[in-house]
Scaffold this active site. Structure first.
Site, short mmCIF file in Angstrom:
data_model
loop_
_atom_site.label_atom_id
_atom_site.label_comp_id
_atom_site.label_asym_id
_atom_site.label_seq_id
_atom_site.Cartn_x
_atom_site.Cartn_y
_atom_site.Cartn_z
N ILE A 152 -8.13 -4.50 2.43
CA ILE A 152 -7.07 -5.36 2.96
C ILE A 152 -5.94 -5.54 1.95
O ILE A 152 -4.84 -5.90 2.32
CB ILE A 152 -7.62 -6.73 3.38
CG1 ILE A 152 -8.35 -7.44 2.22
CG2 ILE A 152 -8.57 -6.58 4.58
CD1 ILE A 152 -8.77 -8.87 2.53
N LYS A 153 -6.22 -5.29 0.67
CA LYS A 153 -5.20 -5.44 -0.40
C LYS A 153 -4.36 -6.70 -0.19
O LYS A 153 -3.14 -6.65 -0.27
CB LYS A 153 -4.32 -4.21 -0.49
CG LYS A 153 -5.08 -2.95 -0.95
CD LYS A 153 -4.14 -1.80 -1.32
CE LYS A 153 -4.88 -0.55 -1.71
NZ LYS A 153 -5.53 0.15 -0.59
N ARG A 154 -5.01 -7.83 0.05
CA ARG A 154 -4.29 -9.08 0.14
C ARG A 154 -4.05 -9.59 -1.27
O ARG A 154 -4.79 -9.23 -2.20
CB ARG A 154 -5.07 -10.11 0.95
CG ARG A 154 -5.41 -9.70 2.40
CD ARG A 154 -4.17 -9.34 3.21
NE ARG A 154 -4.44 -9.24 4.63
CZ ARG A 154 -4.33 -8.13 5.37
NH1 ARG A 154 -3.97 -6.98 4.81
NH2 ARG A 154 -4.56 -8.16 6.66
N THR B 140 -10.63 -5.80 -0.99
CA THR B 140 -9.73 -5.37 -2.08
C THR B 140 -8.59 -6.38 -2.23
O THR B 140 -8.10 -6.92 -1.24
CB THR B 140 -9.16 -3.97 -1.82
OG1 THR B 140 -8.50 -3.96 -0.55
CG2 THR B 140 -10.25 -2.92 -1.81
N ASP C 120 0.86 -1.17 0.00
CA ASP C 120 0.00 0.00 0.00
C ASP C 120 0.90 1.23 0.00
O ASP C 120 2.11 1.09 -0.11
CB ASP C 120 -0.96 -0.03 1.21
CG ASP C 120 -2.32 0.55 0.85
OD1 ASP C 120 -2.36 1.70 0.37
OD2 ASP C 120 -3.33 -0.13 1.06
#
Lengths: 312, 312
Positions: B100-102, B127, A104
């Site tokens: 969470i952009k995992r 996300t 991120d």
């Protein structure tokens, strides 16, 4: 400030104990139900399992890698066990890699770095997604400077889908993996060698899978100074031979997770013991220890057979 | 099984309450120390702040997005508050997006999906990073089919570094963003429309920032059927005008985090009240509610002014 880099400690530990990284990607399903039932909760069983394995692999592993996904899937209890597992690895004197694959930017990246380089979830080294761009690395790169922490950035992973994005051919003739690799090499070069140590190692490394020999040859040749975290060995079809290519030059650490964690399932005597209802957690962790010994031996043998120079 | 998709509910909520997504990226530093001290811990203060804001923005927000990084940085206490915040959003009747952009593969991706689509951290939509390849999406795509859950995949983010990887020119003439976008459109097309609803929406959407008008025009034109999560509005320099381009066709939801969370800092009367030592949590959350009302109005005005068709 030139603190001792965790990446240098990792490299030294791999030189002393062998290049194996034991992946504590512990799913409660790896533990037979009758053993699981001996503990208050699946999370407690996982903690006992991890602690047993950390003890059993000592001397045959350069480090441990803890995959946070399995612990997140167990909720708050699981994350407490995640924190305890990180602590147990560090207390055993081994560097611990948190396989968090966060990625991120800006303040959010700073929060992730704070979350995983300090406090209850403190690890020595974390894994990072570069997809959003190189500004996604900035917040993490402060930490090697100030606290010796390290990062492994995803470069060429061990899954078949790596061709979809990582291996894309760019208009300028390079592959995406080359563009990212060149950036990582440039970032790594910004760090002064950690002169206190005999084998200095930049705190920025790359994740490179050992599933394809020609890719391994190319990437090891292109980035001689990057230390590699090497997934794909064993369960994913990667071989010690390909891993040995990636272990040349600056070196690396070769992860094995299920091959170690579920080694007991491959022992006929332990399967018989299980049928008799007398399999214990000790049996399971002993089998893990033996598997680590065998994996280390296989990797070191492949390194001896493998042509090419090495500065390890 | 054709359950009601969370993405369809999100789209309906945006049609009713406006396209604003309130980002609960709550750092304890957003709360003045004298208010923070009224609570047992920073995490408790964050929970009160979040609950107040969720109440205050109701009617002016289509959904909330919770950025997990800030909660991870507060350790186990923070993650408990994260879970409570997700629950508070859902109890307020709003869809909740877990930012969470995992991004991982195979069993690890399954563990992440389980972690964030069920149990204590259950969200409606999450996300996802596509970097490792399209096999990184597979584990998540089971969940829309079985439980109505949804995913937003990172496509063109709002940070300057997006040019490093996402915007790379490929050898075949496309940009990487086109390759990923085409894949997402194909995946989205595999889902049957959710016939129970007037405005069906595939459970697979994309993250597209509103920081550059020409990029927005191109991506909205290329993927008319994808619902967008739109970051970059406000603090990151994105405008309502560019957001309005992305809100055409299948539509989207426009995130604002700091613009809402720290709105109190822009109120002269509240700053005076703070100097007098009488600023309360209610003052802070009221200011957030007013900021949400203003953001919704600005976005809807831009949509009315913006040329181009819309099916909202």
């Amino acid at each position: 400030m030139n603190t001792s880099y965790a990446m240098t400690r990792l490299r030294q530990s791999c030189a002393e104990n062998g290049p194996l990284c034991v992946g504590l990607d512990t799913d409660p399903s790896y533990i037979p139900p009758e053993v699981l039932r001996m503990y208050q909760s699946p999370a407690e069983a996982v903690l006992a399992y991890n602690r047993g394995i950390i003890g059993a692999v000592k001397g045959n592993a350069g480090c441990c890698k803890v995959q946070i996904a399995y612990y997140e899937a167990m909720g708050l209890d699981g994350l407490r066990v995640y924190a305890e597992t990180l602590r147990a690895v560090r207390e055993a004197g081994l560097p611990v890699i948190a396989d968090i694959k966060r990625g991120d930017i800006a303040d959010t990246a700073k929060a992730y770095a704070r979350a995983h380089f300090s406090g209850i979830f403190e690890a020595d080294i974390v894994t990072i997604h570069p997809f959003m761009g190189y500004d996604a690395l900035e917040a993490f790169i402060e930490w090697p400077r100030n606290a010796g922490k390290g990062i492994f950035v995803l470069l060429r992973t061990s899954n078949p889908g790596m061709k979809d994005i990582e291996w894309q051919q760019l208009a300028d003739g390079r592959r995406l993996v080359d563009a990212v690799g060149e950036k990582l090499a440039a970032v790594a070069a910004q760090f002064e060698p950690d002169n206190a140590d005999a084998a200095p190692c930049a705190p920025v490394g790359a994740v490179v899978g050992c599933t394809e020999e020609s890719d391994a040859q190319q990437l090891r040749g292109a980035y001689p100074g990057l230390f590699f975290l090497i997934p794909g060995y064993g369960a994913q079809g990667g071989t010690a031979r390909v891993a040995s290519v990636l272990l040349r030059k600056a070196g690396g650490t070769v992860n094995s997770s299920r091959g170690i964690l579920t080694a007991w399932k491959k022992s006929e005597s332990l399967c018989l013991r299980r049928s008799a209802g007398s399999l214990t957690m000790n049996d399971i962790t002993d089998a893990a220890g033996q598997a680590a010994f065998a994996a280390k031996a296989e990797l070191l043998a492949a390194c001896r057979l493998s042509p090419g120079d090495t500065d390890r």
